[in-house]
Design a protein around this motif. Structure first.
Motif, mmCIF file in Angstrom:
data_model
loop_
_atom_site.group_PDB
_atom_site.id
_atom_site.type_symbol
_atom_site.label_atom_id
_atom_site.label_comp_id
_atom_site.label_asym_id
_atom_site.label_seq_id
_atom_site.Cartn_x
_atom_site.Cartn_y
_atom_site.Cartn_z
ATOM 1 N N ALA A 103 -8.810 -3.762 -6.677
ATOM 2 C CA ALA A 103 -8.275 -2.411 -6.505
ATOM 3 C C ALA A 103 -8.279 -2.065 -5.030
ATOM 4 N N PRO A 104 -7.351 -1.202 -4.591
ATOM 5 C CA PRO A 104 -7.322 -0.825 -3.182
ATOM 6 C C PRO A 104 -8.593 -0.107 -2.774
ATOM 7 N N ALA A 105 -8.998 -0.371 -1.547
ATOM 8 C CA ALA A 105 -10.214 0.281 -1.050
ATOM 9 C C ALA A 105 -9.984 1.781 -0.932
ATOM 10 N N LYS A 106 -10.969 2.564 -1.325
ATOM 11 C CA LYS A 106 -10.851 4.007 -1.243
ATOM 12 C C LYS A 106 -11.108 4.470 0.182
ATOM 13 N N THR A 107 -10.302 5.438 0.602
ATOM 14 C CA THR A 107 -10.465 5.994 1.945
ATOM 15 C C THR A 107 -11.634 6.966 1.955
ATOM 16 N N ALA A 108 -12.521 6.771 2.898
ATOM 17 C CA ALA A 108 -13.696 7.646 2.983
ATOM 18 C C ALA A 108 -13.277 9.062 3.351
ATOM 19 N N SER B 219 0.830 -1.202 0.000
ATOM 20 C CA SER B 219 0.000 0.000 0.000
ATOM 21 C C SER B 219 0.864 1.250 0.000
ATOM 22 N N SER B 220 0.227 2.385 -0.109
ATOM 23 C CA SER B 220 0.946 3.654 -0.177
ATOM 24 C C SER B 220 1.680 3.985 1.118
#
Length: 340
Positions: free
Chosen positions: A331-336, A282-283
């Motif tokens: 795909a990576p889950a998007k941060t809310a 991850s980032s």
């Protein structure tokens, strides 16, 4: 449906990759080989065609093969080169680069004589021909290579020559020490006549994977000179010319990340150690499990394709495999975030 809509539908269908289940098996069961995707074609080079620790020139491949991933019906043989296993294989601007590798010098059934090679070559699919590049300053195998910003990097590995060294030891002999490379190499592909330049690397490991992603090189896993197996991940920042460490790959089992396969997919580093689990970085430089192969393999190749990874060849621990499978990577889950 109008003629124009039908035409668009046909074009979209033609551009859709063939389903994974229809990818053909490798022509040979092979381990410790090179693999890369370039311009929609999957290439393999060389490798070991026999069981574990059964080395000979006859059981070492020098074949270059390609599979068109848009119409993957048959693997095509292309002009090959030197028989070699554990080479570095990568691509840049549609050309295939082969660097180093190990070549047994003995006949089948004879005591193993294993030697790293110092060659570097480039294959042009347009002309179906090989061209020599400057040789490595020292022979190197069990390393990995990658291209970043027009430069070819070789990282890790060792200069193996058992004719000058003690016989190969088993992996559980913790007291045996060999010479490993403690420098990485770089070749400017815009000016290859300038030759290879070396720079320090803060580790000595072989049977590792190297991935170029977002201006950095990721050196993942392997084995050190004392035969200690590793999950370590070292990162080289090309801009600052500096190394750093990030979280270890969370591979399980006594083999850890020895002979791991890895690639870059959709801006992330993806790694496949023995055991079948697939991890993504991850980032924030932490690993998470994102998928799983149908079975365990190592000494294999992992290549990115259409938001998926293709795993091919390798071994479960004894005999080589010819199986090919493709796994979709979520795909990576998007941060809310807050609404505007």
């Amino acid at each position: 449906m109008s003629f124009l809509l039908r035409l668009c539908a046909l074009a979209a269908a033609a551009a859709t990759p063939i389903p994974a289940a229809e990818l053909p098996s490798l022509p040979d069961a092979v381990t410790s080989f090179g693999g890369v995707i370039s311009q929609g074609r999957l290439y393999t080079y060389g490798g070991h065609l026999a069981g574990a620790h059964s080395w000979s020139l006859e059981t070492t491949s020098g074949k270059l093969r390609a599979l068109d991933l848009q119409q993957p019906t048959t693997w095509v043989d292309l002009p090959g080169g030197p028989p070699v296993q554990s080479p570095g294989l990568t691509e840049a601007a549609g050309k295939i680069y082969l660097v180093g590798g190990m070549q047994p010098q003995n006949e089948k059934g004879k005591p193993a004589v294993l030697k790293s090679l110092d060659h570097a070559l480039v294959f042009d699919p347009a002309t179906k021909s090989w061209t020599d590049l400057p040789k490595l300053p020292e022979a190197r195998s069990s390393h990995d290579i990658a291209v970043l910003d027009g430069k070819l990097y070789a990282v890790g590995g060792w200069p193996l020559d058992t004719s000058k060294d003690a016989p190969e030891k088993e992996a559980d002999d913790r007291h045996h020490v060999r010479t490993f490379h403690n420098t990485s190499l770089v070749l400017d592909l815009a000016n290859p006549s300038s030759g290879w330049q070396s720079f320090p690397q803060p580790f000595e490991r072989r049977a590792l994977a190297v991935v170029a992603n977002s201006g950095k090189l990721y050196a993942i896993g392997g084995m050190d000179a004392k035969n200690e197996l590793s999950n370590a991940v070292d990162v080289y920042d090309v801009a600052s010319k500096s190394w750093s460490k990030i979280q270890d790959l969370p591979a399980e089992g006594k083999v850890k990340s020895f002979a791991v396969a890895a690639c870059a997919l959709d801006g992330r580093v993806i790694a496949s150690p023995r055991g079948g689990k697939i991890f993504a970085l991850s980032s924030d430089n932490t690993w998470s499990e994102v998928a799983k192969l149908s079975g365990s393999r190592f000494f294999h190749q992992l290549e990115p394709w259409n938001h998926s990874v293709i795993a091919l060849g390798g071994t479960t621990g004894d005999k080589p495999l010819n199986t090919v499978e493709i796994v979709t990577i979520p795909a990576p889950a998007k941060t809310a975030g807050k609404a505007d």
